[in-house]
Design an enzyme around this catalytic site. Structure first.
Site, PDB file in Angstrom:
ATOM      1  N   VAL A  59       0.756  -1.149  -0.060  1.00 42.60           N
ATOM      2  CA  VAL A  59      -0.011  -0.012   0.086  1.00 42.60           C
ATOM      3  C   VAL A  59       0.822   1.154   0.018  1.00 42.60           C
ATOM      4  O   VAL A  59       0.338   2.231  -0.269  1.00 42.60           O
ATOM      5  CB  VAL A  59      -1.099   0.116   1.424  1.00 42.60           C
ATOM      6  CG1 VAL A  59      -2.165  -0.863   1.019  1.00 42.60           C
ATOM      7  CG2 VAL A  59      -0.183  -0.082   2.442  1.00 42.60           C
ATOM      8  N   SER A 148      -7.421   5.107  15.058  1.00 43.87           N
ATOM      9  CA  SER A 148      -7.434   4.403  16.357  1.00 43.87           C
ATOM     10  C   SER A 148      -7.686   5.420  17.457  1.00 43.87           C
ATOM     11  O   SER A 148      -7.289   6.456  17.360  1.00 43.87           O
ATOM     12  CB  SER A 148      -6.018   3.676  16.510  1.00 43.87           C
ATOM     13  OG  SER A 148      -5.910   3.436  17.955  1.00 43.87           O
ATOM     14  N   TYR A 161       2.747   5.178  15.975  1.00 40.55           N
ATOM     15  CA  TYR A 161       1.502   4.793  15.549  1.00 40.55           C
ATOM     16  C   TYR A 161       0.476   5.730  15.859  1.00 40.55           C
ATOM     17  O   TYR A 161      -0.395   5.906  14.965  1.00 40.55           O
ATOM     18  CB  TYR A 161       1.221   3.463  16.454  1.00 40.55           C
ATOM     19  CG  TYR A 161      -0.179   2.740  16.353  1.00 40.55           C
ATOM     20  CD1 TYR A 161      -0.407   1.931  15.041  1.00 40.55           C
ATOM     21  CD2 TYR A 161      -1.036   2.782  17.182  1.00 40.55           C
ATOM     22  CE1 TYR A 161      -1.618   1.341  14.881  1.00 40.55           C
ATOM     23  CE2 TYR A 161      -2.184   2.447  16.997  1.00 40.55           C
ATOM     24  CZ  TYR A 161      -2.339   1.654  15.985  1.00 40.55           C
ATOM     25  OH  TYR A 161      -3.763   1.164  15.722  1.00 40.55           O
ATOM     26  N   LYS A 165      -2.098   7.224  13.008  1.00 42.06           N
ATOM     27  CA  LYS A 165      -3.620   7.296  13.055  1.00 42.06           C
ATOM     28  C   LYS A 165      -4.071   8.631  13.338  1.00 42.06           C
ATOM     29  O   LYS A 165      -5.251   8.928  12.879  1.00 42.06           O
ATOM     30  CB  LYS A 165      -3.994   6.394  14.244  1.00 42.06           C
ATOM     31  CG  LYS A 165      -3.516   4.838  13.943  1.00 42.06           C
ATOM     32  CD  LYS A 165      -4.074   4.431  12.677  1.00 42.06           C
ATOM     33  CE  LYS A 165      -3.744   2.720  12.621  1.00 42.06           C
ATOM     34  NZ  LYS A 165      -4.714   2.268  11.307  1.00 42.06           N
ATOM     35  N   PHE A 194      -9.118  -4.359  20.292  1.00 38.88           N
ATOM     36  CA  PHE A 194      -9.856  -5.451  19.487  1.00 38.88           C
ATOM     37  C   PHE A 194      -8.865  -6.830  19.620  1.00 38.88           C
ATOM     38  O   PHE A 194      -7.770  -6.834  19.720  1.00 38.88           O
ATOM     39  CB  PHE A 194     -10.258  -5.079  18.469  1.00 38.88           C
ATOM     40  CG  PHE A 194     -11.506  -4.363  18.244  1.00 38.88           C
ATOM     41  CD1 PHE A 194     -12.625  -5.014  17.758  1.00 38.88           C
ATOM     42  CD2 PHE A 194     -11.690  -3.245  18.997  1.00 38.88           C
ATOM     43  CE1 PHE A 194     -13.851  -4.541  17.776  1.00 38.88           C
ATOM     44  CE2 PHE A 194     -12.904  -2.381  18.676  1.00 38.88           C
ATOM     45  CZ  PHE A 194     -13.858  -3.000  18.531  1.00 38.88           C
ATOM     46  N   THR A 196      -7.670  -8.938  17.775  1.00 44.62           N
ATOM     47  CA  THR A 196      -7.170  -9.139  16.435  1.00 44.62           C
ATOM     48  C   THR A 196      -6.069 -10.308  16.762  1.00 44.62           C
ATOM     49  O   THR A 196      -5.400 -10.377  17.940  1.00 44.62           O
ATOM     50  CB  THR A 196      -6.388  -7.761  15.799  1.00 44.62           C
ATOM     51  OG1 THR A 196      -5.626  -7.152  16.708  1.00 44.62           O
ATOM     52  CG2 THR A 196      -7.515  -7.107  15.584  1.00 44.62           C
TER      53      THR A 196
END
Length: 255
Positions: A59, A148, A161, A165, A194, A196
């Site tokens: 990406v 996030s 991070y 976000k 979550f 994940t």
């Protein structure tokens, strides 16, 4: 927008985690789904299971995004729903043990999480802009990006991070405004903690410690709940230019 077999969707980061849950949920609603991911094995496997298409992608590379979109569109047609879930979350402090944060790592996180989201969103928007309107409002499609709660309450060690976000959250409204004349809506979801693969790989006591700080329900979020929110946002035409938290009333503390 009604979820049915006349609608196509693409999901970046769709081979695992939140992206896989979105791909499965939309497919269950009848939507034709294209999965974009760097992981060819898992992406192909999931695409085959849900009767969708797969395009391998980096990406961070606009040309790779263009090629992957062409691949999946050849099978499922031009998407009206674009969901960006591709992301990474390495941990590093601004300074630690006498050393600065690795600039290359910071750049990599922003490249995947922010630039990657931008690359897929802009190219998807261009494709949507040529579609016929679906309703009297002139709606042609929707882009749903993943931010996030770290964008607002980043913890120690999350500087790269959180910055990435926050960038996703910050481009939501201007992108929505940019696309008003095309009839393409833009939203972002800011999930909390979550279940994940990244989180469920932690020891159970670590998972329990994370869950106890979530007010209610005091548990990890289920990827399926994230996917259900995606479907709702895609279906409701008045939802536009907004960042929606889904976190069980969590507010992250410093550590």
């Amino acid at each position: 927008m009604q979820m049915n077999s006349e609608i196509s969707a693409i999901v970046s980061g769709g081979a695992s985690g939140l992206g896989a849950a979105v791909a499965e949920h939309l497919s269950g609603l009848g939507v034709r789904v294209g999965i974009l991911d760097l992981n060819e094995a898992d992406g192909t496997r999931l695409a085959e299971r849900i009767g969708g298409a797969f395009g391998q992608v980096d990406v961070t590379d606009a040309s790779s995004v263009s090629k992957a979109l062409s691949t999946v569109r050849a099978e499922i047609g031009q998407e009206r729903i674009c969901v960006n879930c591709a992301g990474i979350a390495p941990s590093a402090k601004t300074i630690s043990r006498g050393a600065v944060h690795d600039a290359a790592l910071f750049e990599k996180v922003l490249g995947v999480n922010l630039l990657g989201t931008f690359n897929v969103a802009t190219q998807s928007a261009l494709g949507m802009s040529d579609l016929p309107a679906m309703n009297a409002d002139g709606e042609r499609g929707v882009i749903i990006n993943t931010s996030s709660i770290a964008a607002f309450e980043g913890q120690m060690g999350q500087i790269a991070y959180a910055a990435s976000k926050a960038g996703v959250a910050g481009m939501t409204l201007p992108m929505a405004r940019d696309l008003t004349k095309t009839g393409v809506r833009v939203l972002a979801i800011a999930p909390g903690i979550f279940g994940t693969p990244m989180v469920t790989s932690f020891p159970q006591d670590v998972q329990d410690a994370l869950a106890v700080n979530i007010p209610f329900p005091s548990r990890l979020g289920k990827p399926e709940e994230f996917a259900e929110l995606v479907a709702f946002l895609a279906s409701n035409s008045m939802m536009n230019g907004e960042v929606v938290r889904i976190d069980g009333a969590t507010r992250m503390q410093a550590k």
